[in-house]
Motif scaffolding. Structure first.
Motif, short mmCIF file in Angstrom:
data_model
loop_
_atom_site.label_atom_id
_atom_site.label_comp_id
_atom_site.label_asym_id
_atom_site.label_seq_id
_atom_site.Cartn_x
_atom_site.Cartn_y
_atom_site.Cartn_z
N GLU A 59 0.71 -1.27 0.00
CA GLU A 59 0.02 -0.04 0.06
C GLU A 59 0.90 1.21 0.01
N LYS A 60 2.03 1.22 0.66
CA LYS A 60 2.67 2.56 0.88
C LYS A 60 3.92 2.39 -0.08
N MET A 61 4.18 1.48 -0.92
CA MET A 61 5.54 1.84 -1.63
C MET A 61 5.53 2.69 -2.56
N LYS A 68 -6.54 0.75 -15.60
CA LYS A 68 -8.08 0.86 -15.17
C LYS A 68 -8.33 2.24 -14.36
N GLU A 69 -9.38 2.82 -14.53
CA GLU A 69 -9.74 4.19 -13.91
C GLU A 69 -9.16 4.21 -12.43
N PRO A 70 -9.35 3.45 -11.55
CA PRO A 70 -8.83 3.73 -10.29
C PRO A 70 -7.62 3.73 -10.21
N PHE A 71 -6.49 3.41 -11.20
CA PHE A 71 -5.00 3.42 -11.26
C PHE A 71 -4.60 4.63 -12.00
N SER A 90 -1.90 3.54 -2.36
CA SER A 90 -2.18 2.19 -2.90
C SER A 90 -2.53 1.85 -4.20
N ARG A 91 -3.35 2.88 -4.98
CA ARG A 91 -3.54 2.63 -6.27
C ARG A 91 -2.56 2.98 -7.04
N GLY A 116 -0.82 0.90 -9.77
CA GLY A 116 -0.84 1.21 -11.23
C GLY A 116 0.74 1.07 -11.71
N HIS A 117 1.67 1.27 -10.79
CA HIS A 117 3.15 1.24 -11.31
C HIS A 117 3.55 -0.05 -11.54
N GLN A 118 2.98 -1.07 -10.67
CA GLN A 118 3.35 -2.28 -10.75
C GLN A 118 2.77 -2.98 -12.17
#
Lengths: 434, 190
Positions: free
Chosen positions: A7-9, B137-140, B170-171, B175-177
């Motif tokens: 969550e925090k990364m 996706k929109e949330p990310f 968190s999003r 998203g980065h992943q």
């Protein structure tokens, strides 16, 4: 894979956590390989996302907006036209009914002595003035009259620009074109960066307004003061005491300053190569990052990158300096080999000899023997800096610390094959962040 | 200093808004000039670099601003309000579904998809990143755009998207992943 800080990364990578949380995750990453992997992924995503960047809307968009804003007036005009037609039709109907009623009434009252033909004339009179074939022309004239006089229909949202409903569609373009010109002017007027001088700062005579730093102007801090400069809308620069900075160029595709002396910290959110700092001995090109740049009285430069990457360039040669690394330049010399900011004194001293003062077998040997695994970034850079006869020695030292990928051969590296060097770099970089 | 500068900017914007409310079209042009870049950039990144759709959204947003000047109560910063309008306009535009791309953009999209190597040669890493962001996706997607295109802090993003800063973090992580997996071949570009 068990990740503890999913969550925090991103907040960690973006320096959005408080100091305690940041330290906690930084320490955890050193021990947890899963979180390290997550960190690398998030960091890569963040670095790539910086490419998204900002772009100006094309000028046509404003023209379209202006055009659309003018439409309600036309709608009003159309509404008034319909109302006018409705009213005219109602009047016509009323007069028609009245005429028929009169006719009927008069036909029933011959005592008035009117002949049928006379009756018909009277009945036709209003119908001539409101005949359907005349009505559209009258309405058109009315629209033209409204358009030509200031007494137009009040619009839902009043405007200081007179809204003209034209007979000729071409004339409607004029106010839009005027507004587009205003827009262009506004763009041109955008010059100068906001500056806040902290402490007992002073500005050069060339700086007329201490709240703005314009192109060609110089900002200087004394021994007691610091300054914060907003770099257009892409970041900020903090100037330390006794520093001198000049703004050379500022436009959306390139912002360039010169640090003549002193120390500055830059934090930039922009696509790579937009923000550039010239020093007397090198050019620091931002690749989306955070760093400190220091220039001494001789023009020697020290770059310390604390986030992202910086390309330190001189005489057509670029050295990529990653986060956590330092690079030095000296007058009349190439950019020095980058090294870890926590490298041992012995390693840094030996490297400095190789780069600037005493390039000898002994100096190179000192570098190779004092290098840690983390110092592999320096060894990798040395591959292309040392003489060909010494390259094998550097290859061996680097191989001991970071084993080369399978496709990377000694022969290929000794001839500086770019693809092999790049592949090895990726591995070294992974180790770097561990 | 930052706070002081923002206040000054905000005051200037509020004066502009007041002028706009009085129907001053030049003031509106100035307001447009101040904010067009952020609106267009958010939309452009949202739609993966499709200029035509970004232009449409920019137009819609500014017409909406013009028509709802009276509804802005000043509870938040003007830029936050404009970002909100932009986010909503992007989502509405996406719901409208498939649209015609200008022929040039369409051809470029095809070329880009077929020959990514050529695209790099044309220094179009940016285009590929935008495409990848546009496909999230929109949330990310929106938190990443607001952070990396617009430079907003997590708190500011939270205010625009009406969620917590923790949710934003968190999003963005997630998203980065996804981006890192999709764009790992661009690793050498950063």
């Amino acid at each position: 894979m068990k990740v503890h800080y999913q969550e925090k990364m991103a907040a960690f990578v973006d320096h959005e956590l408080n100091a305690d949380e940041h330290r906690e995750i930084a320490e955890h990453i050193l021990l947890c390989s899963d979180c390290r992997k997550l960190h690398d992924e998030v960091k890569l995503g963040a670095s790539l996302s910086a490419f998204a960047g900002r772009v100006d809307a094309p000028r046509e968009v404003w023209d379209r907006i202006e055009s659309a804003l003018n439409q309600p007036a036309e709608v009003d005009a159309r509404k008034s036209t319909l109302m006018f037609r409705f009213a005219a039709a109602a009047i016509f109907l009323f007069i028609g009914v009245a005429a028929i009623a009169t006719l009927v009434y008069r036909s029933k009252t011959p005592a008035l002595g009117l002949r049928p033909a006379e009756t018909a004339d009277v009945a036709d009179q209003p119908a001539v003035n409101n005949s359907p074939d005349k009505l559209p022309r009258t309405v058109d004239n009315e629209i033209a009259r409204i358009g030509a006089t200031p007494q137009e229909e009040p619009r839902p949202r009043p405007s200081v620009e007179k809204v003209v409903i034209p007979n000729d569609p071409k004339s409607r373009r004029r106010p839009e074109m005027q507004s587009a010109a205003v827009t262009r002017n506004l763009r041109v007027e955008k010059a100068g960066w906001n500056v806040d001088i902290l402490g007992e700062g002073k500005a050069n005579d060339g700086l007329p307004d201490t709240s703005k730093l314009g192109v060609g102007e110089t900002l200087e801090t004394n021994e007691l003061s610091r300054a914060v400069v907003e770099v257009a809308d892409i970041g900020r620069v903090e100037m330390e005491p006794n520093s001198r900075l000049r703004l050379i160029e500022t436009r959306s595709s390139r912002h360039r300053i010169a640090l003549d002396r002193g120390k500055m910290k830059a934090k930039i959110f922009a696509p790579p190569r937009i923000f550039v700092v010239e020093t007397p001995t090198a050019t620091a090109v931002d690749l989306g990052c955070e760093y400190t740049l220091e220039v001494d009285g001789d023009g020697n430069t020290r770059l310390h990158v604390t986030g992202g990457f910086v390309s330190l360039e001189r005489a057509g040669r670029a050295t990529i300096v990653p986060s956590g690394a330092v690079a030095l330049t000296r007058k009349g010399k190439d950019v020095g080999t980058p090294f870890a900011d926590d490298a041992s004194e012995a390693f840094v001293e030996a490297l400095s000899r190789v780069d600037f003062t005493d390039y000898s077998d002994k100096s190179l040997r000192d570098v190779l023997t004092t290098a840690r695994v983390k110092d592999s970034i320096s060894l990798w850079h040395l591959l292309s800096r040392v003489r060909a006869k010494e390259r094998g020695e550097v290859f061996d030292a680097l191989s001991e610390r970071v084993k080369p990928p399978r496709n990377v051969t000694r022969a290929g590296v000794l001839t500086l094959e770019k693809a092999m060097l790049d592949d090895w770099w990726l591995l070294i970089e992974e180790n770097w962040y561990e | 200093m930052e706070t002081a500068r923002r206040m000054t900017e905000d005051e200037k914007e509020r004066e502009l808004l007041a002028e706009c409310r009085r129907g001053n079209r030049r003031a509106f042009a100035e307001l447009y000039e101040m904010h067009q870049r952020r609106v267009f950039s958010v939309a452009l990144n949202f739609f993966g670099g499709q200029h035509a759709r970004a232009e449409d959204v920019t137009q819609q947003v500014f017409l909406k601003i013009f028509n709802s000047l009276d509804s802005f109560r000043g509870d938040s910063q003007i830029s936050t309000w404009i970002y909100r309008l932009t986010v909503n306009a992007c989502i509405d535009e996406r719901r409208r579904g498939w649209t015609f791309l200008p022929i040039g953009e369409f051809v470029e999209t095809l070329l880009f998809r077929r020959t990514p190597v050529d695209a790099y040669n044309r220094r179009e890493v940016t285009a590929e990143v935008r495409t990848a962001i546009g496909q999230l996706k929109e949330p990310f997607k929106m938190p990443i755009i607001l952070r990396y295109s617009e430079g907003l802090s997590y708190e500011e993003i939270a205010r625009v998207l009406d969620c917590t800063a923790g949710t934003v973090a968190s999003r963005i992580s997630r998203g980065h992943q996804i981006l890192a997996k999709k764009l790992r071949h661009l690793r050498s570009e950063v």
